[in-house]
Scaffold this motif. Structure first.
Motif, PDB file in Angstrom:
ATOM      1  N   GLN A  30     -18.912  26.347  74.726  1.00  0.00           N
ATOM      2  CA  GLN A  30     -19.250  26.967  76.009  1.00  0.00           C
ATOM      3  C   GLN A  30     -18.018  27.086  76.888  1.00  0.00           C
ATOM      4  OE1 GLN A  30     -21.851  28.761  76.942  1.00  0.00           O
ATOM      5  NE2 GLN A  30     -23.251  27.454  78.093  1.00  0.00           N
ATOM      6  N   ASP A 143     -32.694  27.312  73.688  1.00  0.00           N
ATOM      7  CA  ASP A 143     -33.576  27.042  74.825  1.00  0.00           C
ATOM      8  C   ASP A 143     -33.437  25.592  75.294  1.00  0.00           C
ATOM      9  OD1 ASP A 143     -34.556  29.627  74.826  1.00  0.00           O
ATOM     10  OD2 ASP A 143     -36.337  29.145  73.646  1.00  0.00           O
ATOM     11  N   THR A 146     -30.079  25.037  76.916  1.00  0.00           N
ATOM     12  CA  THR A 146     -30.064  25.555  78.284  1.00  0.00           C
ATOM     13  C   THR A 146     -30.658  24.530  79.252  1.00  0.00           C
ATOM     14  OG1 THR A 146     -30.298  27.821  77.459  1.00  0.00           O
ATOM     15  CG2 THR A 146     -30.819  27.445  79.773  1.00  0.00           C
ATOM     16  N   GLU A 150     -28.979  22.122  82.249  1.00  0.00           N
ATOM     17  CA  GLU A 150     -29.520  22.154  83.604  1.00  0.00           C
ATOM     18  C   GLU A 150     -29.912  20.765  84.098  1.00  0.00           C
ATOM     19  OE1 GLU A 150     -30.579  24.028  87.141  1.00  0.00           O
ATOM     20  OE2 GLU A 150     -29.602  24.904  85.391  1.00  0.00           O
ATOM     21  N   LEU A 283     -33.564  30.993  84.399  1.00  0.00           N
ATOM     22  CA  LEU A 283     -32.508  30.631  83.451  1.00  0.00           C
ATOM     23  C   LEU A 283     -32.399  31.664  82.320  1.00  0.00           C
ATOM     24  CD1 LEU A 283     -33.203  26.781  83.005  1.00  0.00           C
ATOM     25  CD2 LEU A 283     -31.574  27.892  84.557  1.00  0.00           C
ATOM     26  N   ASP A 286     -28.947  32.569  81.554  1.00  0.00           N
ATOM     27  CA  ASP A 286     -28.309  31.351  81.041  1.00  0.00           C
ATOM     28  C   ASP A 286     -28.656  31.146  79.573  1.00  0.00           C
ATOM     29  OD1 ASP A 286     -27.395  29.570  83.696  1.00  0.00           O
ATOM     30  OD2 ASP A 286     -29.057  30.939  84.059  1.00  0.00           O
ATOM     31  N   GLN A 287     -29.893  31.501  79.196  1.00  0.00           N
ATOM     32  CA  GLN A 287     -30.298  31.404  77.790  1.00  0.00           C
ATOM     33  C   GLN A 287     -29.433  32.305  76.914  1.00  0.00           C
ATOM     34  OE1 GLN A 287     -34.661  31.957  79.114  1.00  0.00           O
ATOM     35  NE2 GLN A 287     -34.848  31.182  77.030  1.00  0.00           N
ATOM     36  N   SER A 290     -26.067  30.657  76.634  1.00  0.00           N
ATOM     37  CA  SER A 290     -26.201  29.476  75.771  1.00  0.00           C
ATOM     38  C   SER A 290     -26.351  29.875  74.314  1.00  0.00           C
ATOM     39  CB  SER A 290     -27.413  28.641  76.201  1.00  0.00           C
ATOM     40  OG  SER A 290     -27.237  28.097  77.482  1.00  0.00           O
TER      41      SER A 290
END
Length: 308
Positions: A30, A143, A146, A150, A283, A286-287, A290
């Motif tokens: 990441q 998932d 992610t 968080e 999110l 974000d998924q 990720s």
């Protein structure tokens, strides 16, 4: 950790320790994805075939980008451009691909069990990118990754999976992985889209949406898989949106810190209100981010494993 698996067919193959190792590896990748130059020579000299016999935007592009950022050569093959359209069997197609000596094959296919079918016949690594209604392990991993990013952990959290449970490989894989990592899973769907065997899963089933969203930490909406459904399962999309579409009222009941997820592609105004999809608690993008890091981690682990 020495990686011992040849193939990734379902999340049930993995232990919780191995899942956390995937997350640690994905966290490292990441960081690479945030650099100005997003490429490292980690898999230089390796090659992987992306064999997608079903349509895909996110998963296929995500794997392609993951491979290229690791300097891995990726080769894409769709059903429309393969010899499957000429009557060739799946077995002969993948044996032909293996004869070209790739290090791995990422496969998506409409038949449940197809990934295992080819994994048993090939010497290279096979990663399941979705097989029928059966499993979608990389989606479940991204998932949970992610949510891990968080929250820092999933132990004690409650996740509601909302929508077409009956036809969803994403739901099956997420139920198994989330419960393995200590989360509580709640399911909500119309009766016609909630299969009877869900009663044997380690989940709470709440048929009514306004009750289902209470006190949850995240809501994962599912796409209505109209292409897999039989006629008559739903009266119409408007009625589904009225009773099972995620909207502002449900967010009020769930609380201000609830996180919103969707594996995509979204049907805005049906499965999820457009404002909710774009809200601060969403999110969804974000998924997607990720997904690249998680698939970089998987390609690295499976393509560099110590062969038996």
């Amino acid at each position: 950790m020495e990686w011992r698996h040849k193939d990734l067919l379902d999340v049930t193959q993995l232990s919780s320790e191995e899942v956390w190792h995937i997350f640690e590896t994905a966290t490292y990748f990441q960081e690479i994805n945030s650099r100005p130059v997003k490429k490292v020579p980690t898999l230089k000299g390796h090659s992987v075939v992306l064999f997608f016999a079903e349509p895909s935007t996110r998963t296929k592009t995500s794997f392609d980008m993951a491979g290229k950022r690791l300097s891995c050569d990726t080769f894409s093959l769709a059903k429309s451009s393969s010899s499957l359209t000429k009557g060739e069997s799946l077995k002969d197609t993948v044996l032909t691909l293996q004869a070209m000596n790739p290090d791995g094959i990422v496969i998506r296919h409409w038949a449940s069990g197809s990934a295992q079918f080819i994994a048993e016949r090939l010497g290279c690594s096979v990663i399941n990118a979705g097989d029928g209604r059966h499993a979608h392990p990389t989606q479940a991993l991204l998932d949970s990754f992610t949510l891990y990013q968080e929250w820092g952990g999933l132990e004690g959290k409650t996740v509601l999976i909302l929508g077409d449970i009956a036809h969803s490989r994403v739901a099956r894989s997420n139920v198994r992985l989330l419960t393995m990592l200590g989360a509580k899973v709640r399911l909500c769907a119309p009766r016609t889209l909630m299969p009877a065997y869900c009663k044997d899963w380690p989940v709470e089933i709440v048929p009514e949406l306004n009750r289902a969203v209470k006190d949850v930490d995240a809501v994962m909406c599912l796409r209505l898989q109209l292409e897999r459904q039989q006629d008559g399962l739903l009266p119409d999309l408007r009625e589904y949106a009225k009773y099972y579409g995620l909207g502002p009222r449900q967010l009020e009941l769930a609380g201000k810190d609830v996180k919103i997820m969707h594996p995509g592609p979204m049907n805005r105004g049906v499965e999820i209100n457009s404002e909710i999809a774009d809200s601060a608690g969403s999110l969804i993008l974000d998924q997607v981010a990720s997904g690249v890091a998680t698939r970089m981690a998987l390609l690295y682990l499976y393509l560099t494993r110590k062969k038996q």
